[in-house]
Design an enzyme around this catalytic site. Structure first.
Site, PDB file in Angstrom:
ATOM      1  N   CYS A  42       0.848  -1.196   0.000  1.00 25.94           N
ATOM      2  CA  CYS A  42       0.000   0.000   0.000  1.00 25.94           C
ATOM      3  C   CYS A  42       0.884   1.247   0.000  1.00 25.94           C
ATOM      4  CB  CYS A  42      -0.902  -0.001   1.233  1.00 25.94           C
ATOM      5  SG  CYS A  42      -2.069   1.397   1.257  1.00 25.94           S
ATOM      6  N   HIS A  98      -2.136  -4.090   4.990  1.00 28.77           N
ATOM      7  CA  HIS A  98      -2.000  -3.684   6.401  1.00 28.77           C
ATOM      8  C   HIS A  98      -3.362  -3.440   7.010  1.00 28.77           C
ATOM      9  CE1 HIS A  98      -2.732   0.767   5.848  1.00 28.77           C
ATOM     10  NE2 HIS A  98      -2.457   0.427   4.611  1.00 28.77           N
TER      11      HIS A  98
HETATM   12 CO    CO Z   1      -3.460   1.150   2.993  1.00 32.23          CO
END
Ligand code: CO
Length: 198
Positions: A42, A98
């Site tokens: 990410c 995450h």
């Molecule tokens: Co993220």
């Protein structure tokens, strides 16, 4: 807040930490890059790829986007995967999601805020939430649904990589690639393995 001159100064100090103990460090990296891993993670500033696995420059080939999504029609992500495998010879892929991912949260929330590019990007995540609606609604609260969708997302994106033409071709060439699905906790800085294909 740090200024750009601050960052340039920090960069000089950082580079010196390598060259003081190993004067040839950057020269070697100039000559060739041979990363062992491709990291798909990410864009979240709290999940910095190299730092959380304590790997030096040259060890990780990295692709990051909002919510670590792998879309077969995304030329950016697919070019990174193809280059990593076919040109650099990377054989270990990591999909790292995450907990607390804002992109995943937005896909659960259904409140379109008019950010058209972001909304379009999150479409596959909304579809994933719909596909796992039964499992998600059985969970007791929003927090747990959010955590679970973060996990499901890692598993799904790992699966998309495994079934991509790039990985199929690698298997046909006799150079199979492993895909590891990891999830990172913002709370304690620790990674946990969710999936692996071997
Ligand atoms: Co993220």
């Amino acid at each position: 807040m740090k200024t750009i001159p601050d960052l340039l100064e920090q960069n000089r100090v950082w580079a010196a930490t390598y060259t003081t103990s190993d004067p040839q460090f950057f020269n070697r990296l100039c000559a060739i890059q041979r990363p062992e891993y491709l990291w798909i993670g990410c864009s979240d500033s709290r999940v910095p790829a190299n730092q959380i696995v304590a790997l030096e420059p040259g060890a990780l080939f990295v692709h990051r986007n909002i919510a670590n999504i792998v879309v077969p029609g995304d030329p950016n992500c697919m070019a990174v995967v193809q280059y990593a495998i076919e040109t650099l010879g990377v054989r270990q892929l990591i999909v790292c999601g995450h907990y607390g991912c804002g992109g995943v949260r937005a896909a659960l929330d259904n409140n379109y805020d008019g950010a058209a590019h972001v909304e379009r990007w999150l479409t596959p995540l909304r579809q994933l939430a719909v596909a796992h609606f039964a499992e998600l609604t059985r969970l007791p609260n929003d927090e747990e649904r959010w955590d679970r969708l973060c996990e499901i997302n890692v598993i799904e994106q790992s699966h998309r990589l495994l079934t991509s033409d790039i990985l199929s071709n690698a298997r046909l060439r006799g150079t199979p690639v492993r895909v590891h699905g990891l999830i990172y906790s913002l709370r304690d800085g620790l990674l946990r393995q969710l999936t692996t294909n071997a």
